[in-house]
Design a protein around this motif. Structure first.
Motif, PDB file in Angstrom:
ATOM      1  N   GLY A  19       0.810  -1.214   0.000  1.00  0.00           N
ATOM      2  CA  GLY A  19       0.000   0.000   0.000  1.00  0.00           C
ATOM      3  C   GLY A  19       0.841   1.260   0.000  1.00  0.00           C
ATOM      4  N   ALA A  20       1.898   1.281   0.820  1.00  0.00           N
ATOM      5  CA  ALA A  20       2.756   2.469   0.891  1.00  0.00           C
ATOM      6  C   ALA A  20       3.473   2.700  -0.437  1.00  0.00           C
ATOM      7  CB  ALA A  20       3.761   2.314   2.032  1.00  0.00           C
ATOM      8  N   PHE A  21       3.993   1.619  -1.024  1.00  0.00           N
ATOM      9  CA  PHE A  21       4.705   1.766  -2.297  1.00  0.00           C
ATOM     10  C   PHE A  21       3.750   2.199  -3.403  1.00  0.00           C
ATOM     11  CE2 PHE A  21       6.445  -0.078  -6.260  1.00  0.00           C
ATOM     12  CZ  PHE A  21       7.651   0.623  -6.297  1.00  0.00           C
ATOM     13  N   ALA A  22       2.555   1.616  -3.443  1.00  0.00           N
ATOM     14  CA  ALA A  22       1.579   1.983  -4.467  1.00  0.00           C
ATOM     15  C   ALA A  22       1.169   3.443  -4.342  1.00  0.00           C
ATOM     16  CB  ALA A  22       0.354   1.070  -4.362  1.00  0.00           C
ATOM     17  N   ALA A  23       0.893   3.877  -3.103  1.00  0.00           N
ATOM     18  CA  ALA A  23       0.479   5.265  -2.902  1.00  0.00           C
ATOM     19  C   ALA A  23       1.592   6.237  -3.289  1.00  0.00           C
ATOM     20  CB  ALA A  23       0.078   5.471  -1.444  1.00  0.00           C
ATOM     21  N   VAL A  59       1.309   8.885  -6.380  1.00  0.00           N
ATOM     22  CA  VAL A  59       1.460  10.324  -6.117  1.00  0.00           C
ATOM     23  C   VAL A  59       2.531  10.923  -7.013  1.00  0.00           C
ATOM     24  CG1 VAL A  59       2.237  12.000  -4.405  1.00  0.00           C
ATOM     25  CG2 VAL A  59       0.570  10.255  -3.761  1.00  0.00           C
ATOM     26  N   VAL A  60       3.639  10.208  -7.201  1.00  0.00           N
ATOM     27  CA  VAL A  60       4.711  10.701  -8.070  1.00  0.00           C
ATOM     28  C   VAL A  60       4.214  10.817  -9.508  1.00  0.00           C
ATOM     29  CG1 VAL A  60       6.957  10.112  -9.056  1.00  0.00           C
ATOM     30  CG2 VAL A  60       6.566   9.843  -6.607  1.00  0.00           C
ATOM     31  N   LEU A 106       3.882  14.349 -11.516  1.00  0.00           N
ATOM     32  CA  LEU A 106       4.561  14.608 -12.786  1.00  0.00           C
ATOM     33  C   LEU A 106       3.575  14.967 -13.879  1.00  0.00           C
ATOM     34  CD1 LEU A 106       7.297  11.810 -12.821  1.00  0.00           C
ATOM     35  CD2 LEU A 106       7.636  14.276 -12.549  1.00  0.00           C
ATOM     36  N   ALA A 107       2.417  14.292 -13.888  1.00  0.00           N
ATOM     37  CA  ALA A 107       1.418  14.591 -14.908  1.00  0.00           C
ATOM     38  C   ALA A 107       0.925  16.026 -14.805  1.00  0.00           C
ATOM     39  CB  ALA A 107       0.243  13.620 -14.782  1.00  0.00           C
ATOM     40  N   LEU A 141       2.591  -0.214 -13.069  1.00  0.00           N
ATOM     41  CA  LEU A 141       2.723  -0.843 -11.759  1.00  0.00           C
ATOM     42  C   LEU A 141       1.981  -0.051 -10.692  1.00  0.00           C
ATOM     43  CD1 LEU A 141       4.140  -3.208 -10.308  1.00  0.00           C
ATOM     44  CD2 LEU A 141       6.062  -1.672  -9.873  1.00  0.00           C
ATOM     45  N   ALA A 142       2.020   1.271 -10.798  1.00  0.00           N
ATOM     46  CA  ALA A 142       1.309   2.108  -9.830  1.00  0.00           C
ATOM     47  C   ALA A 142      -0.190   1.828  -9.875  1.00  0.00           C
ATOM     48  CB  ALA A 142       1.587   3.585 -10.109  1.00  0.00           C
ATOM     49  N   PHE A 143      -0.762   1.763 -11.086  1.00  0.00           N
ATOM     50  CA  PHE A 143      -2.197   1.481 -11.205  1.00  0.00           C
ATOM     51  C   PHE A 143      -2.538   0.087 -10.669  1.00  0.00           C
ATOM     52  CE2 PHE A 143      -2.050   4.765 -14.672  1.00  0.00           C
ATOM     53  CZ  PHE A 143      -2.926   5.650 -14.069  1.00  0.00           C
TER      54      PHE A 143
END
Length: 644
Positions: free
Chosen positions: A18-22, A26-27, A31-32, A261-263
């Motif tokens: 969860g922490a890595f995904a969030a 966010v990054v 950037l977007a 990977l984030a999604f």
């Protein structure tokens, strides 16, 4: 509820995934939003003196064939890449949801047509659908968005159809139809709210697939066109000079992987919250079995099963709940013991714990838990597998769900001998046919080639017992084996268990709600309430009288042919306490007619009141003087006692 769900989200974000995904999401979003504002001009700035250069201090990832900085172009491309992927996902989800729910609204012929169209579309690979729609909608960003969105729709439609069909058969939907609720209102009020969470999870995960598909189209030159660019287009441009400057191709490829990977990880995190997974980071230390002072039966060398202070606990967001707390009993060779009690008393869970079928995150602890002389909690799993697979048989409450519906009955029985006894396939199948014949299934050879749905309920139960007899069982645990069966089939099954016990000296633990069945079948009776054994007594005999108020109430509520049909049915007022809300004293205190202050303050322990008779009660019923009138069945004893 909102506060609890918020706490669940915070707990999910504290997990590594969860922490890595969030953080990653966010990054990507930052950037977007910010990259085009900060580095738009630098991404388009042409430097003729630095055309096609490799990585340097001035250009960390090198430059393209016009001298533009690749790093800035990759960062600026984040907005268009993510935006187009999200738009395509929205199109796919909305279209899929419409196609998936239309069969619930349309007449049956039209609904079948839509379902058939979705099934045909799902049969094609997703990439083939993307290319097909790209030809229809044309080259460019708009056509690529529509192509990816419509290619995503069939799979989402199939998911929505399956989920909607599973909910449409529930009673509350039928009740809404009967009450005159229209189809559209039925869909939005009763069906969609009950399938929304898994759809959201799959939509989140689908965004990653959309990003990858869209980048693939741009890479092939079908997607975004110059002068615009996304990660796929940058990847295609960098591939031409990959041997000169590998970073030009690797950078946009890595960006696609990280964003996808984030999604996907966000979808996994959402699934964890939707599935109400208990956050391990918030759990307290695993529970330790509390020391109990119950009088344990004298240990016997002939004991097949020995249980002392058995406890089963499961994690919850607020801590641990303990539905089985301090159960102790012994089963000897050839002995039949019945376990009775209301639903939720811990009967089935005790049987599962003894059989080593309580899986993580459940925790089983005991002062002593031995089967056939082997400690079940400390013996390695490999050693226990062969012992439990051959010496212990489990007859589940619903064999339709216990048997694999896709495999033939004979093959499922034969698997036991193949795995645990090393038999060949043919010999194991022959033994399976023999075991089916032993449990009185007619035409055993033909029946062995049939599937579970081709058996009646009673035959499936007998086949389940036959599976247990594939080995040499020393103990059979039968969990509600007569539930939902007619009395004739019940009698046949009970006779089968009795014959197995007599012929093989097999011990039997019969778990049942029907105290009359247990009293007629078993020698001893364990009465469970709120996760504890409150009385352990012989099933029948001239000097046997139940001492615990709960046992007496259960027996008083049993119907037979002599029951007065004009009198109101006997009931036990109130309901058992929840496992996570146990009172300080006796769990039966709120329902007991003889409750005192001591009952509410102190929890009684099992104490011996007669030979082979233990009771956990501060005020056990006093036995009247023995006499001819007392030499009757257990129920008659209770009826007489209740009239005093």
């Amino acid at each position: 509820m909102v506060k609890r769900r918020g706490a669940t989200w915070l707990a999910a974000l504290r997990t590594p995934v969860g922490a890595f995904a969030a953080t990653l999401l966010v990054v990507v979003i930052a950037l977007a939003v910010l990259a085009p504002i900060l580095w738009h001009d630098k991404a388009y700035e042409i430097d003729t003196d630095a055309i096609g250069q490799g990585a340097s201090a001035a250009h960390w990832l090198g430059t393209d064939d016009l001298g533009r900085d690749i790093l800035y172009r990759v960062l600026v491309a984040t907005r268009l890449s993510v935006l187009l992927a999200v738009v395509a996902t929205v199109i796919g989800v909305v279209t899929g949801l419409l196609l998936g729910t239309l069969p619930s609204l349309l007449p049956r012929p039209a609904a079948r047509l839509v379902t058939a169209a979705v099934n045909i579309a799902v049969a094609f690979p997703g990439l083939l659908l993307v290319l097909f729609f790209s030809v229809i909608f044309g080259v460019g960003a708009q056509g690529a968005v529509l192509a990816v969105g419509f290619a995503l729709a069939p799979a989402f439609a199939r998911l929505a159809q399956t989920l909607a069909a599973s909910v449409a058969g529930h009673d509350f939907v039928s009740a809404a139809r009967v009450s005159g609720v229209g189809r559209l209102r039925l869909l939005f009020r009763h069906i969609l709210p009950n399938i929304g969470e898994p759809l959201v999870v799959n939509a989140t995960i689908g965004a990653g697939a959309s990003l990858l598909a869209f980048s693939g189209l741009s890479f092939l030159g079908i997607g975004v066109q110059a002068p615009d660019y996304d990660w796929g287009r940058l990847l295609g441009e960098g591939l031409d000079g990959i041997y000169i400057n590998p970073a030009a191709a690797l950078a946009p490829g890595v960006a696609v992987v990280l964003a996808g990977l984030a999604f996907n990880l966000v979808g996994e995190t959402v699934a964890g919250v939707v599935g109400v997974r208990t956050p391990s980071a918030r759990l307290k230390a695993r529970p330790v079995a509390a020391t109990r002072e119950d009088v344990v039966e004298d240990r016997d060398d002939d004991a097949v099963l020995l249980v002392e202070n058995l406890q089963v606990a499961f994690p919850r967001p607020a801590g641990w709940t303990v539905p089985v707390r301090g159960v102790s009993f012994t089963v000897r060779a050839g002995e039949a013991i019945g376990v009775v009690g209301e639903s939720g008393s811990g009967k089935s869970l005790t049987g599962l714990a003894v059989s080593r079928l309580v899986e993580a995150p459940g925790v089983v602890t005991a002062d002593r838990l031995e089967f056939a002389g082997k400690p079940l909690l400390t013996t390695p799993e490999r050693e226990l597998r062969s012992l439990l697979g051959t010496s212990l048989a489990m007859v589940f409450q619903d064999p339709m769900t216990s048997f694999n519906p896709t495999r033939r009955i004979g093959r499922q029985l034969a698997e036991v001998s193949e795995q645990h006894q090393g038999m060949s396939r043919s010999k194991a199948l022959a033994r399976a046919v023999d075991r089916l014949r032993a449990v009185r299934i007619p035409a055993a050879e033909r029946r062995a080639r049939q599937y579970p749905h081709e058996f009646s309920g009673g035959m499936r139960q007998r086949a389940m017992i036959g599976m247990g007899l594939m080995g040499q069982p020393r103990l059979i645990i039968a969990d509600e084996p007569t539930t939902a069966l007619d009395v004739t089939v019940q009698r046949q099954l009970l006779r089968l268990l009795a014959r197995t016990r007599a012929e093989r000296n097999t011990a039997i633990v019969l778990i049942s709600h029907d105290i009359a069945v247990v009293s007629q079948t078993c020698e001893r009776m364990l009465v469970m309430y709120a996760g504890r054994v409150v009385e352990d007594l012989p099933s029948a005999g001239p000097s046997v009288t139940p001492r615990h108020p709960y046992t007496r109430a259960l027996l008083a509520a049993t119907l037979d042919l002599d029951t007065d049909r004009d009198a109101p049915l006997a009931v036990i007022p109130g309901r058992p306490p929840e496992p996570d809300r146990m009172p300080a004293g006796c769990a039966f205190a709120d329902r007991c007619p003889a409750v005192t202050d001591r009952c509410r303050a102190e929890d009684p322990v099992l104490e011996r009141v007669a030979d082979a008779h233990r009771v956990a009660c501060w005020h056990p019923h006093d036995v009247p003087p023995s006499g001819p009138a007392r030499a009757e069945s257990v129920k008659e004893s209770v009826t007489a006692g209740g009239a005093e």
